[in-house]
Design an enzyme around this catalytic site. Structure first.
Site, PDB file in Angstrom:
ATOM      1  CE  LYS A 313      -3.806  -1.897   2.833  1.00 42.37           C
ATOM      2  NZ  LYS A 313      -4.916  -1.703   1.889  1.00 42.37           N
ATOM      3  NE  ARG A 387     -11.217 -10.011  -2.018  1.00 42.15           N
ATOM      4  CZ  ARG A 387     -11.634  -9.134  -2.933  1.00 42.15           C
ATOM      5  NH1 ARG A 387     -11.922  -9.541  -4.162  1.00 42.15           N
ATOM      6  NH2 ARG A 387     -11.751  -7.856  -2.626  1.00 42.15           N
TER       7      ARG A 387
END
Length: 537
Positions: A313, A387
């Site tokens: 990120k 996920r």
């Protein structure tokens, strides 16, 4: 549960007492009374609830003063109507008019004769709805930081228990504060709230409200804990504390058990960190419940810090990633309260905990992993890790726990925030009844959701050339929150399932109503409201 994760002197949630006595019969340094706008007074107050006669300057064509108003007029010689007119007050929800009592001779003595009232607050209640009471409670709490004891008749004017509950939750939640790592803490929150004029019949409602609010407070503590303290093992220790305090079984799988039992998603996400992953299970059994009682499984994303892994990120968005375990905190907050609320169904909370770091053993973009149910997944972006850990938790629940329903909670996608902003969580479900029940619980609790579709045409975005499925949108179809939900749906199989994407509502940029800047623990109140009403058959 509030304070369990902090140091020796944690900030505690505001304590709430119920008193049958009048406003000024209760020892308190500050008192507060309700105010309704003139155009809604007839509906909200229904005349008898108004504690003041218009001839006494507390009614008439302007805002109405509710229970306790006449008492203040008589004891303090105040003219609330004039004061509100001077301040251009309208009685809208959350409006506060503060009246200092300077003249010692006009002070009102408390029941024990030792403490004089030093301030009077007029609290606007708008249309008198639960949402307005919640907003008013939050505004009142912020107005009395540093106050030891507050007596109020605001709840005495409520039309029903839902308003009392909303008011108490608003007060407790808006007082949230940490300060654990500050050498000079700021003003403490209100220590004790006394609900004057209610009496014993309201005690159960107030108890449930404080239980729910304290569960949210506790979840916020988990969310706000810095990640140099908070790792998967630390979360497991907190879960064990919950189990010990509430008589629940807690089972923790470490990295060795996860690898041996085939939890490929958790293992892969946690490989780049020196602090290995955990799968934490807390199990609540209702006392005396029959064997066929419904079994609700709640699964929470517990990424204790998300650097993005090798798909690193940027620095600004990374700075907030200690909150990427908000889903796990919500699940743990819920489990901390189910016994006290007398939830009638069996509840298992699964926390899929890992730290996503770019260490030398981290998973790589293009790796293929195998989830718990045997599904192979091509990982194309290591920053879409939530996920992967949730897929293991959901697949495990379906295969091993015989759930009646599975609900997962996660700060999953920035796309959810783009679609719905900061006011609504994205809700997905394979079952209309489940979706409707959760939407209703969200509306009642003040944690609103909006149902989004599981679009069949979008499933092609998850196709992979080398594995059973990819885990991100390779077709550039957009709808990132939907794509994430479709990925998770696969692992729920035929079990009724719902997914709450709280990426937008899980963090607040500023104080707003009962929310405080930072992690919100969105979902605790909604899920507890849903579980309280869940039928036992």
């Amino acid at each position: 549960m509030g304070g369990i994760v902090l140091d020796e002197n944690p900030v505690r949630p505001t304590a709430v007492e119920v008193a049958a006595e009048g406003l000024l019969d209760v020892a308190a340094e500050v008192v507060a009374v309700p105010v309704w706008p003139a155009d809604t007074a007839a509906e909200a107050v229904q005349a008898p609830a108004s504690g003041a006669d218009p001839d006494d300057g507390a009614g008439g064509s302007g805002p109405w003063i509710g229970p306790g108003g006449a008492e203040l007029v008589d004891a303090l010689g105040l003219d609330p109507l004039w004061l509100m007119e001077r301040e251009n007050a309208s009685g809208r929800a959350g409006e506060i008019v503060s009246i200092p009592i300077f003249d010692e001779g006009r002070g009102a003595s408390s029941a024990d004769g030792e403490t004089d009232v030093t301030r009077v607050l007029l609290v606007g209640l708008g249309d008198g709805s639960p949402a307005s009471y919640r907003k008013a409670g939050a505004a009142l709490a912020r107005a009395v930081r540093g106050v030891n004891r507050l007596s109020t008749t605001v709840a005495a004017g409520a039309e029903d228990d839902s308003c009392v509950r909303a008011f108490v939750e608003g007060v407790v939640l808006a007082t949230f504060s940490l300060g654990t790592f500050r050498s000079k803490p700021g003003k403490p929150p209100l220590i004790t709230l006394v609900l004057a004029g209610l009496g014993e019949p309201a005690s159960e409602t107030v108890r449930k409200a404080t239980t729910v609010a304290s569960a949210s407070w506790y979840a916020r503590e988990l969310v706000h804990m810095p990640s140099n303290v908070k790792d998967p093992a630390w979360l497991a220790e907190r879960a064990e504390e919950i189990g010990h305090a509430h008589g629940m079984d807690v089972y923790v799988r470490d990295e060795k058990k996860l690898a041996a039992e085939g939890f490929g998603g958790l293992v892969a996400v946690g490989m780049g960190s020196s602090r290995p992953p955990r799968l934490i299970a807390l199990r609540y059994e209702p006392p005396g419940a029959p064997a066929d009682v419904p079994h609700v499984v709640l699964a929470g994303k517990g990424i204790t810090f998300d650097s993005g892994g090798l798909s690193l990120k940027k620095s600004d968005p990374m700075a907030t990633m200690k909150t990427d375990m908000s889903g796990a905190a919500v699940v743990m907050g819920v489990l901390s309260a189910v016994r006290e609320l007398g939830v009638a169904v069996r509840v298992t909370g699964l926390v899929a905990a890992a730290e996503n770091m770019p260490g030398r053993s981290a998973q790589r973009p293009s790796d293929v992993i195998m989830q718990y149910d045997g599904t192979t997944v091509e990982v194309l972006n290591t920053d879409a890790e939530g996920r992967l850990v949730l897929a293991d938790a959901i697949a495990y629940a379906v295969a091993e726990l015989e759930p009646s329903v599975v609900v997962d909670v996660a700060t999953l996608t920035g796309a959810a925030a783009t679609a719905l902003g900061r006011s609504h969580a994205a809700l997905y479900s394979t079952d209309d009844t489940l979706a409707d029940d959760l939407l209703r619980a969200g509306e009642e609790s003040g944690e609103r959701m909006w149902r989004l579709p599981l679009v069949d045409d979008y499933r092609q975005a998850l196709k992979s050339e080398v594995a059973d499925i990819g885990h991100i949108d390779t077709a550039k179809m957009g709808g990132g929150s939907i794509i994430g939900a479709l990925f998770l749906e696969r692992f729920a199989k035929d079990v009724p399932w719902a997914h709450l994407d709280i990426a937008g509502v899980g963090r607040a940029d500023k104080n707003r109503a009962e929310l405080v800047k930072g992690g919100t623990a969105f979902g605790v109140r909604a899920l507890l409201t849903w579980l309280e009403s869940h039928p036992a058959k």
